[in-house]
Design a protein around this motif. Structure first.
Motif, PDB file in Angstrom:
ATOM      1  N   ARG A 219       0.856  -1.189   0.000  1.00 40.17           N
ATOM      2  CA  ARG A 219       0.000   0.000   0.000  1.00 40.17           C
ATOM      3  C   ARG A 219       0.893   1.241   0.000  1.00 40.17           C
ATOM      4  NH1 ARG A 219       0.612  -2.711   4.360  1.00 40.17           N
ATOM      5  NH2 ARG A 219       1.156  -1.773   6.373  1.00 40.17           N
ATOM      6  N   LYS A 220       0.285   2.377  -0.309  1.00 44.12           N
ATOM      7  CA  LYS A 220       1.059   3.611  -0.331  1.00 44.12           C
ATOM      8  C   LYS A 220       1.466   3.992   1.088  1.00 44.12           C
ATOM      9  CE  LYS A 220       0.988   8.446  -1.737  1.00 44.12           C
ATOM     10  NZ  LYS A 220       0.178   9.576  -2.225  1.00 44.12           N
ATOM     11  N   MET A 221       2.736   4.291   1.262  1.00 45.59           N
ATOM     12  CA  MET A 221       3.264   4.710   2.562  1.00 45.59           C
ATOM     13  C   MET A 221       4.542   5.488   2.298  1.00 45.59           C
ATOM     14  SD  MET A 221       4.966   1.143   3.944  1.00 45.59           S
ATOM     15  CE  MET A 221       3.535   0.125   3.588  1.00 45.59           C
ATOM     16  N   ASN A 222       5.120   6.079   3.337  1.00 46.96           N
ATOM     17  CA  ASN A 222       6.408   6.747   3.185  1.00 46.96           C
ATOM     18  C   ASN A 222       7.449   5.737   2.718  1.00 46.96           C
ATOM     19  OD1 ASN A 222       5.387   9.212   4.062  1.00 46.96           O
ATOM     20  ND2 ASN A 222       5.863   8.774   6.215  1.00 46.96           N
ATOM     21  N   MET A 223       8.271   6.124   1.773  1.00 47.35           N
ATOM     22  CA  MET A 223       9.231   5.194   1.192  1.00 47.35           C
ATOM     23  C   MET A 223      10.246   4.694   2.211  1.00 47.35           C
ATOM     24  SD  MET A 223       8.581   4.494  -1.941  1.00 47.35           S
ATOM     25  CE  MET A 223      10.116   3.901  -2.619  1.00 47.35           C
ATOM     26  N   ASP A 224      10.693   5.570   3.129  1.00 50.57           N
ATOM     27  CA  ASP A 224      11.659   5.110   4.126  1.00 50.57           C
ATOM     28  C   ASP A 224      11.016   4.124   5.099  1.00 50.57           C
ATOM     29  OD1 ASP A 224      10.058   7.095   5.115  1.00 50.57           O
ATOM     30  OD2 ASP A 224      11.654   8.200   6.125  1.00 50.57           O
ATOM     31  N   THR A 225       9.717   4.286   5.356  1.00 53.70           N
ATOM     32  CA  THR A 225       8.996   3.326   6.200  1.00 53.70           C
ATOM     33  C   THR A 225       8.923   1.971   5.527  1.00 53.70           C
ATOM     34  OG1 THR A 225       7.641   5.101   7.136  1.00 53.70           O
ATOM     35  CG2 THR A 225       6.813   2.863   7.374  1.00 53.70           C
ATOM     36  N   MET A 226       8.636   1.967   4.220  1.00 54.28           N
ATOM     37  CA  MET A 226       8.597   0.723   3.463  1.00 54.28           C
ATOM     38  C   MET A 226       9.960   0.044   3.461  1.00 54.28           C
ATOM     39  SD  MET A 226       7.786   0.133  -0.613  1.00 54.28           S
ATOM     40  CE  MET A 226       6.078   0.635  -0.556  1.00 54.28           C
ATOM     41  N   ALA A 227      10.998   0.820   3.218  1.00 56.86           N
ATOM     42  CA  ALA A 227      12.351   0.261   3.162  1.00 56.86           C
ATOM     43  C   ALA A 227      12.757  -0.327   4.512  1.00 56.86           C
ATOM     44  CB  ALA A 227      13.339   1.346   2.730  1.00 56.86           C
ATOM     45  N   TYR A 228      12.462   0.389   5.592  1.00 55.48           N
ATOM     46  CA  TYR A 228      12.800  -0.094   6.933  1.00 55.48           C
ATOM     47  C   TYR A 228      12.048  -1.386   7.245  1.00 55.48           C
ATOM     48  CZ  TYR A 228      12.929  -0.408  12.028  1.00 55.48           C
ATOM     49  OH  TYR A 228      13.072  -0.860  13.322  1.00 55.48           O
ATOM     50  N   GLY A 229      10.781  -1.451   6.887  1.00 51.36           N
ATOM     51  CA  GLY A 229       9.996  -2.654   7.152  1.00 51.36           C
ATOM     52  C   GLY A 229      10.553  -3.881   6.445  1.00 51.36           C
ATOM     53  N   ILE A 230      10.979  -3.704   5.194  1.00 55.55           N
ATOM     54  CA  ILE A 230      11.574  -4.818   4.435  1.00 55.55           C
ATOM     55  C   ILE A 230      12.912  -5.210   5.042  1.00 55.55           C
ATOM     56  CG2 ILE A 230      12.511  -5.504   2.191  1.00 55.55           C
ATOM     57  CD1 ILE A 230      10.470  -3.562   0.918  1.00 55.55           C
ATOM     58  N   ASP A 231      13.738  -4.213   5.329  1.00 55.68           N
ATOM     59  CA  ASP A 231      15.071  -4.444   5.870  1.00 55.68           C
ATOM     60  C   ASP A 231      15.008  -5.176   7.216  1.00 55.68           C
ATOM     61  OD1 ASP A 231      17.825  -4.309   5.996  1.00 55.68           O
ATOM     62  OD2 ASP A 231      17.878  -2.253   6.756  1.00 55.68           O
ATOM     63  N   ARG A 232      14.059  -4.799   8.046  1.00 57.15           N
ATOM     64  CA  ARG A 232      13.949  -5.361   9.393  1.00 57.15           C
ATOM     65  C   ARG A 232      13.476  -6.810   9.372  1.00 57.15           C
ATOM     66  NH1 ARG A 232      10.172  -5.517  13.572  1.00 57.15           N
ATOM     67  NH2 ARG A 232      11.054  -5.236  15.669  1.00 57.15           N
ATOM     68  N   LYS A 233      12.585  -7.152   8.463  1.00 59.25           N
ATOM     69  CA  LYS A 233      12.005  -8.492   8.448  1.00 59.25           C
ATOM     70  C   LYS A 233      12.867  -9.517   7.718  1.00 59.25           C
ATOM     71  CE  LYS A 233       7.047  -7.642   9.066  1.00 59.25           C
ATOM     72  NZ  LYS A 233       6.859  -8.687  10.089  1.00 59.25           N
ATOM     73  N   LEU A 234      13.751  -9.058   6.837  1.00 58.76           N
ATOM     74  CA  LEU A 234      14.557  -9.984   6.045  1.00 58.76           C
ATOM     75  C   LEU A 234      16.039  -9.779   6.381  1.00 58.76           C
ATOM     76  CD1 LEU A 234      12.678  -9.525   2.646  1.00 58.76           C
ATOM     77  CD2 LEU A 234      12.546 -11.517   4.167  1.00 58.76           C
ATOM     78  N   LYS A 235      16.564 -10.604   7.274  1.00 62.31           N
ATOM     79  CA  LYS A 235      17.925 -10.413   7.769  1.00 62.31           C
ATOM     80  C   LYS A 235      18.980 -10.611   6.694  1.00 62.31           C
ATOM     81  CE  LYS A 235      16.923 -11.606  12.585  1.00 62.31           C
ATOM     82  NZ  LYS A 235      17.269 -12.468  13.737  1.00 62.31           N
ATOM     83  N   ASN A 236      18.732 -11.529   5.765  1.00 56.75           N
ATOM     84  CA  ASN A 236      19.732 -11.830   4.745  1.00 56.75           C
ATOM     85  C   ASN A 236      19.596 -10.972   3.487  1.00 56.75           C
ATOM     86  OD1 ASN A 236      20.904 -13.865   6.312  1.00 56.75           O
ATOM     87  ND2 ASN A 236      19.420 -15.378   5.585  1.00 56.75           N
ATOM     88  N   VAL A 237      18.521 -10.215   3.407  1.00 57.24           N
ATOM     89  CA  VAL A 237      18.305  -9.330   2.260  1.00 57.24           C
ATOM     90  C   VAL A 237      18.764  -7.928   2.636  1.00 57.24           C
ATOM     91  CG1 VAL A 237      16.560  -8.260   0.796  1.00 57.24           C
ATOM     92  CG2 VAL A 237      16.392 -10.685   1.343  1.00 57.24           C
ATOM     93  N   LEU A 238      19.620  -7.362   1.825  1.00 55.81           N
ATOM     94  CA  LEU A 238      20.176  -6.037   2.085  1.00 55.81           C
ATOM     95  C   LEU A 238      19.717  -5.082   0.986  1.00 55.81           C
ATOM     96  CD1 LEU A 238      23.819  -7.256   2.846  1.00 55.81           C
ATOM     97  CD2 LEU A 238      21.968  -6.863   4.493  1.00 55.81           C
TER      98      LEU A 238
END
Length: 353
Positions: A219-238
């Motif tokens: 969904r539409k959200m702040n881009m840095d919020t989206m990036a942080y959410g992905i980064d936090r949940k996927l430890k091996n994905v950078l």
């Protein structure tokens, strides 16, 4: 075709005549195809991004065409369009299509055999020399719909692309894409993520990656919020960068929003300064890039995360030449803030429906 034929969409979010369905479909189909060409010609996306972008737009066009067939002669239901923002169909219409096609076989059993229906058409047209009744036209359209439309090509709330090697020269090893239809806004977005992987093969974790994107980036959200959410949940994905394309608003006679560009076009259409087919399409690209890192969590659950740049926001407009002149004349403050001067696209000309 006169402006009087398109009165309802200006006052309501329901298309309720054959003329409106045909006109609406032609406008959306034409505008999206012009957009695909314009994005490629003006270098707004890389070659690989354009490939994915076109695929998502094709799904959207396929679904809208399916709606046109489904509702053309239906006297009980009417297609609902969100005229308050983008002018694309309400998300529930996509959901109805998807669910309806799950019952394809049971629906087809309700209709007459096609050979019987063809004989009735010929008898009505050739022997009786009378037009075919709308109920029979609806049966024929429904048969075409249920036998030709494939459920797997219907644009869903979230559409996941594959993980592939990033093109040569990219800032990361891998890339993936996805598209979503924001339910609250009723408009489509396309996203790209470039990332490195702390391991040998990210495809081994593809289900976790896909599930995470569907959960935190749908969904539409702040881009840095989206990036942080992905980064936090996927430890091996950078993640190294994220790019989101916002398709809309679609400024045309079917829209009924608070957008100044839409109001300018509607006013000019009502004064017959521009034709009924006139349109403009706003197009926004937001990007964020990773920078330094920081550590989050306790002693036994530490995780290194990335700081993200401030989002880079760029706005564009695609429109025919006459509409561009109109918008510069009426809304110079908006047009001068665009990332680039408006991109000229072809005029839509509909002589007959």
């Amino acid at each position: 075709m006169s402006l009087n034929h398109i009165v309802t969409p200006l006052d309501s979010a329901i298309l309720d005549s054959k003329e409106q369905y045909v006109f609406y479909h032609k406008k959306v189909d034409f505008a999206l195809k012009e957009l695909i060409v314009g994005v490629q010609q003006n270098g707004l996306c890389t070659k690989q991004e354009v490939v994915f972008f076109k695929q998502y737009c094709d799904l959207l066009l396929y679904s809208i065409e399916a709606m046109r067939i489904k509702y053309m002669y239906d006297e009980e239901d009417n297609m609902k369009v969100d005229v308050t923002d983008l002018g694309f169909p309400n998300y529930l219409e996509f959901r109805y299509l998807y669910n309806d096609l799950s019952l394809r076989d049971s629906h087809l059993k309700k209709f007459k055999d096609t050979s019987v229906l063809q004989d009735e058409f010929l008898d009505q047209l050739l022997r009786k020399k009378q037009p075919v009744n709308r109920d029979k036209l609806f049966q024929a359209a429904s048969i075409v719909y249920y036998t030709s439309v494939q459920q797997k090509y219907i644009f869903n709330r979230f559409v996941q692309g594959k993980i592939i090697k990033a093109p040569e020269g990219s800032q990361a090893q891998y890339m993936t894409s996805w598209s979503f239809y924001d339910v609250s806004l009723n408009r489509p977005f396309v996203c790209f993520m470039y990332f490195d992987y702390d391991g040998k093969d990210p495809l081994k974790e593809k289900e976790d990656i896909y599930d995470t994107l569907k959960t935190v980036a749908d969904r539409k959200m702040n881009m840095d919020t989206m990036a942080y959410g992905i980064d936090r949940k996927l430890k091996n994905v950078l993640p190294k960068s994220l790019k989101r394309i916002d398709i809309g608003a679609f400024h045309n006679v079917f829209a009924k929003d608070d957008n100044d560009l839409t109001h300018t076009i509607l006013e000019a259409i009502s004064k017959k300064e521009i034709p009924l087919e006139a349109y403009a399409l706003s197009f926004k690209i937001h990007e964020v890039f990773s920078g330094s890192t920081f550590t989050e969590g306790g002693f036994f659950s530490k995780q290194t995360l990335q700081n993200w740049s401030a989002p880079i926001k760029q706005g564009y407009v695609f429109a025919p030449h006459r509409v561009i002149q109109l918008l510069y004349n009426k809304n110079p403050e908006i047009m001068n803030k665009l990332a680039k001067p408006p991109f000229e696209v072809s005029d839509l000309k509909i002589d007959k429906i």
